[in-house]
Scaffold this active site. Structure first.
Site, PDB file in Angstrom:
ATOM      1  CG  ASP A 132     -12.325  21.286 -21.426  1.00 34.67           C
ATOM      2  OD1 ASP A 132     -13.262  22.031 -21.777  1.00 34.67           O
ATOM      3  OD2 ASP A 132     -11.172  21.386 -21.858  1.00 34.67           O
ATOM      4  N   PRO A 187     -21.991  25.249 -26.129  1.00 37.31           N
ATOM      5  CG  PRO A 187     -20.145  24.570 -24.885  1.00 37.31           C
ATOM      6  CD  PRO A 187     -21.298  24.030 -25.672  1.00 37.31           C
ATOM      7  N   GLY A 227       0.804  -1.220   0.000  1.00 39.95           N
ATOM      8  CA  GLY A 227       0.000   0.000   0.000  1.00 39.95           C
ATOM      9  C   GLY A 227       0.827   1.254   0.000  1.00 39.95           C
ATOM     10  CG  HIS A 270       0.560   2.166   8.365  1.00 40.01           C
ATOM     11  ND1 HIS A 270       1.721   2.625   8.942  1.00 40.01           N
ATOM     12  CD2 HIS A 270       0.913   1.142   7.552  1.00 40.01           C
ATOM     13  CE1 HIS A 270       2.735   1.899   8.516  1.00 40.01           C
ATOM     14  NE2 HIS A 270       2.282   0.993   7.669  1.00 40.01           N
ATOM     15  CB  THR A 307     -18.702  24.457 -33.815  1.00 45.81           C
ATOM     16  OG1 THR A 307     -19.007  25.076 -35.074  1.00 45.81           O
ATOM     17  CG2 THR A 307     -18.286  23.005 -34.040  1.00 45.81           C
ATOM     18  CG  ASP A 363     -12.166  24.988 -20.894  1.00 45.14           C
ATOM     19  OD1 ASP A 363     -13.030  24.627 -21.723  1.00 45.14           O
ATOM     20  OD2 ASP A 363     -10.945  24.957 -21.124  1.00 45.14           O
ATOM     21  CG  ASP A 372       7.226  -2.678   9.507  1.00 51.61           C
ATOM     22  OD1 ASP A 372       6.512  -3.642   9.184  1.00 51.61           O
ATOM     23  OD2 ASP A 372       7.227  -1.596   8.883  1.00 51.61           O
TER      24      ASP A 372
END
Length: 547
Positions: free
Chosen positions: A380, A528, A56, A211, A471, A382, A110
Site C-alpha cells: 500500500d 521494502p 444519475g 448535471h 519480509t 507506506d 422538470d
C-alpha cells in the site's frame, strides 16, 4: 472497463432493478418505457408525495420512496427529465382522494414535464399541488436558482406530515415553508463522468449544479478546511440574510458521488467546526443524497430547525436512502489509561550509541520516499512513511533526553515502547516485539547478537513469518547471525544487504501484504521492509567506523 456497468444504455434500469430487490418498492415494467418507483405499502388514503427527475443523482429519487417520505418517484434517463406521460402515470398509480404533492427541482425540463403532467392530472379529476425547490445560492439574483440536495429535506418533511395524515393544503404549506428556508451550495474537485464518456478535465469549481454544468467560479482549495471555508462564506451570508439572526440550523452535507467515507468525515468535522457557535442543532448523517454520478465533490445545505422540524426529520422511515438525523455536539473526549512503567530515560547515557541512533534514524527518514515507492510495487505504499514515523519518534526522544543510551537492555525496552506507540502498522508492533524480547535476553546476560536472535525468534512466533518469506526478516536474521558469530557491525551490514537484495529474486511472498500480490508483480522488486533494515544496519555500521 472503467465502471461496474453492463450496457451503458441499461444502467438506469439495472440500478432500479437492484434497488427493488431490497427496498419496499414496486417498479414499472421495463417494457412500459417508463421508470416509476412506488411505495409498495402505500394505501392511497393519505396525501401522496411524488418527486423525480433525471437519473444519475442516486439515491435520489428512488431511494427515498417508502413510508414517511415519497409515495412515488419518476426517473428519466441520465441527467434527463422524465416524460410527461411517466409523471402522469405515477400520479395515477398512487393518488387517491387525499390528492398528491409534486416536489419539483428548479430545472426547465422538470418544471415543464411535471407541470404539464399536473395540469393533465387535474383535468382527469386528481387533486394536485406542486412546489418548486430552488435552494442553490451561488447564482446571481437575476438567474433562477437550481434545486440541489435541499430537495431531500423537502421529501422528508412533507413525507412525514403526509404519513401523519395531514391534508393536501397542510402538506403543501409545510413543503413551501421548508423550501423558503433552504440554502445550499456545492463545491467539486472534478466533473462527473457518464457511462461511455470521458471525464472532462475541469478545475475545481464552486457553485455548481448536479448535471455536470460548470460552476460559478473556479477555485483552488489547499485542503478540506479551505474547501469548506470557500463554500460556507456565501452560504452563511445567504442564510443570515434569509433567516433570523438567532436561527439554529439542521445541516446536510451531501456527497456528490466521488468522495470517500473518510473524506466525508473530515468535511463533516470542518463544516460543524466552522459554522458559527451553537447554530448547528442537528445534522443529517453525511452520505450521497443528491449525487451527480461520480463527481468528486460535496454540497452543504442549511435549514432553520425548530422542534417541529426536528421531529419531522427524526421520524422513522422505510425509505432505504435516508441515512438519519443526529443532534450536533462537541466531541466528548477522555484520557485513556496508559501503561505504567519505569520513567523513560532513567538509565545511563552513552554518547557514541546516541550518535549511532541518530545516524540510523536519519537514514530511515531520508529513505522515506524510496521505501514508499518500493512498497507501492507490492503493497500500500507506506513502508517508508511508517519507518519514518518510528525514526522521528526515536529522534525526538533523543532530543528530549528520554533514552537510556548507556543501558542496552533498558534502551531496547524504551525504543520498543516508542515504536509500538508511534510507528503504527504491523511493522511497528513486530519491531516492538523484537526489541522487548531482545531486552529480556540482554537482562538475562546474553550477548547482543544472541539476544537479538532471541528477539527474532519471538518476532517469528507472533508474526508467523520466517526467513525466505520475503519480509524484513530476510535482512534482519542474517545481520543477527553475523553478530552472534562474532562479526562486526560492518559484517552485519553486509549480511543484511545481501539478504535484502536476495528478496528481489524471491518469486513468492510468504507473509505480509505482498503475500496477496501476484508472483510476477514481485519479480525484481526488493522487499521494502528488508531494504529498510539493510539501510538501518548500514547507517549504524558507517557511524561506528566514522565513514
Amino acid at each position: 472497463m472503467d465502471f461496474f456497468f453492463n450496457n451503458a444504455d441499461d444502467v438506469v434500469d439495472d440500478g432500479l432493478s437492484g434497488l427493488a430487490r431490497i427496498a419496499p418498492v414496486r417498479i414499472s415494467e421495463r417494457a412500459s418505457g417508463m421508470r416509476l418507483i412506488v411505495d409498495r405499502d402505500f394505501d392511497g388514503e393519505r396525501v401522496a408525495v411524488i418527486s423525480g427527475g433525471g437519473a444519475g443523482h442516486e439515491p435520489a429519487h428512488a431511494g427515498f420512496v417508502g413510508h414517511g417520505m415519497l409515495a412515488a418517484a419518476v426517473a428519466g434517463d441520465l441527467f434527463t427529465s422524465p416524460s410527461v406521460e411517466a409523471v402522469l402515470a405515477a400520479i395515477r398509480e398512487v393518488t387517491g382522494p387525499a390528492g398528491c404533492l409534486l416536489v419539483i427541482k428548479n430545472y426547465t425540463g422538470d418544471r415543464l414535464n411535471f407541470g404539464l403532467a399536473a395540469e393533465r392530472a387535474a383535468r382527469e379529476g386528481y387533486a394536485v399541488r406542486s412546489v418548486i425547490v430552488a435552494d442553490d445560492v451561488s447564482l446571481p439574483a437575476d438567474v433562477g436558482a437550481r434545486g440541489l440536495a435541499g430537495t431531500v429535506l423537502v421529501h422528508k418533511i412533507a413525507g412525514h406530515h403526509a404519513a401523519a395524515g395531514a391534508d393536501l393544503d397542510t402538506v403543501a404549506r409545510v413543503a413551501q415553508t421548508t423550501i423558503d428556508g433552504l440554502v445550499s451550495i456545492g463545491l467539486s474537485l472534478s466533473s462527473a463522468t457518464l457511462p461511455g464518456d470521458k471525464r472532462e478535465p475541469r478545475a475545481p469549481e464552486l457553485g455548481l449544479g448536479i448535471h455536470n454544468e460548470p460552476g460559478v467560479s473556479e477555485v483552488a482549495p489547499e485542503d478540506a478546511g479551505d474547501a469548506v471555508r470557500l463554500a460556507l462564506a456565501p452560504l452563511i451570508e445567504a442564510a443570515e440574510a434569509r433567516h433570523a439572526a438567532d436561527a439554529r440550523w439542521v445541516v446536510l452535507i451531501n456527497n456528490l458521488g466521488g468522495c470517500s467515507t473518510q473524506e466525508m468525515a473530515v468535511l463533516t468535522d470542518e463544516v460543524l467546526a466552522q459554522l458559527p457557535a451553537d447554530r448547528a442543532r442537528a445534522a443529517v448523517v453525511p452520505a450521497p443524497l443528491m449525487s451527480s454520478m461520480n463527481m468528486h465533490g460535496f454540497s452543504i445545505t442549511l435549514l432553520p430547525i425548530d422542534d417541529a422540524t426536528h421531529g419531522a426529520l427524526a421520524s422513522p422511515v422505510a425509505a432505504i436512502g435516508w441515512p438519519g438525523l443526529f443532534d450536533v455536539a462537541a466531541p466528548t473526549t477522555f484520557a485513556p489509561t496508559a501503561s505504567e512503567g519505569r520513567a523513560p530515560g532513567s538509565g545511563g547515557r552513552e554518547e557514541a550509541r546516541a550518535q549511532q541512533l541518530r545516524a540510523a534514524t536519519d537514514a530511515l527518514s531520508s529513505s522515506r520516499a524510496a521505501l514508499d515507492d518500493l512498497d507501492a510495487e507490492a503493497g500500500d505504499g507506506d513502508t517508508g512513511t511508517a519507518f519514518n514515523r518510528g525514526a522521528t519518534s526515536i529522534r525526538n526522544a533523543l532530543d528530549d533526553d528520554r533514552l537510556s543510551t548507556g543501558d542496552p537492555a533498558l534502551l531496547a525496552d524504551e525504543i520498543g515502547d516508542l515504536l509500538a506507540r508511534d510507528m503504527g502498522g504491523s511493522s511497528g508492533v513486530l519491531l516492538s516485539i523484537l526489541l522487548t524480547a531482545t531486552a529480556a535476553a540482554l537482562r538475562d546476560g546474553e550477548a547482543f547478537g544472541a539476544a537479538l536472535g532471541a528477539g527474532i525468534g519471538r518476532m517469528q512466533d507472533y508474526g508467523g513469518a520466517k526467513p525466505g518469506d520475503r519480509t524484513m526478516l530476510d535482512a534482519l536474521a542474517p545481520a543477527a547471525k553475523a553478530l552472534a558469530d562474532g562479526g562486526s557491525l560492518g559484517d552485519a551490514a553486509q549480511a543484511a544487504r545481501r539478504g535484502a537484495n536476495a528478496t528481489a529474486d524471491m518469486g513468492h511472498a510468504g507473509a505480509g501484504r505482498a503475500a496477496y500480490v501476484r508472483d510476477e508483480a514481485l519479480a525484481g522488486v526488493v522487499d521494502p521492509g528488508a531494504e529498510a533494515v539493510a539501510r538501518l544496519v548500514e547507517a549504524l555500521a558507517d557511524c561506528s567506523t566514522g565513514a
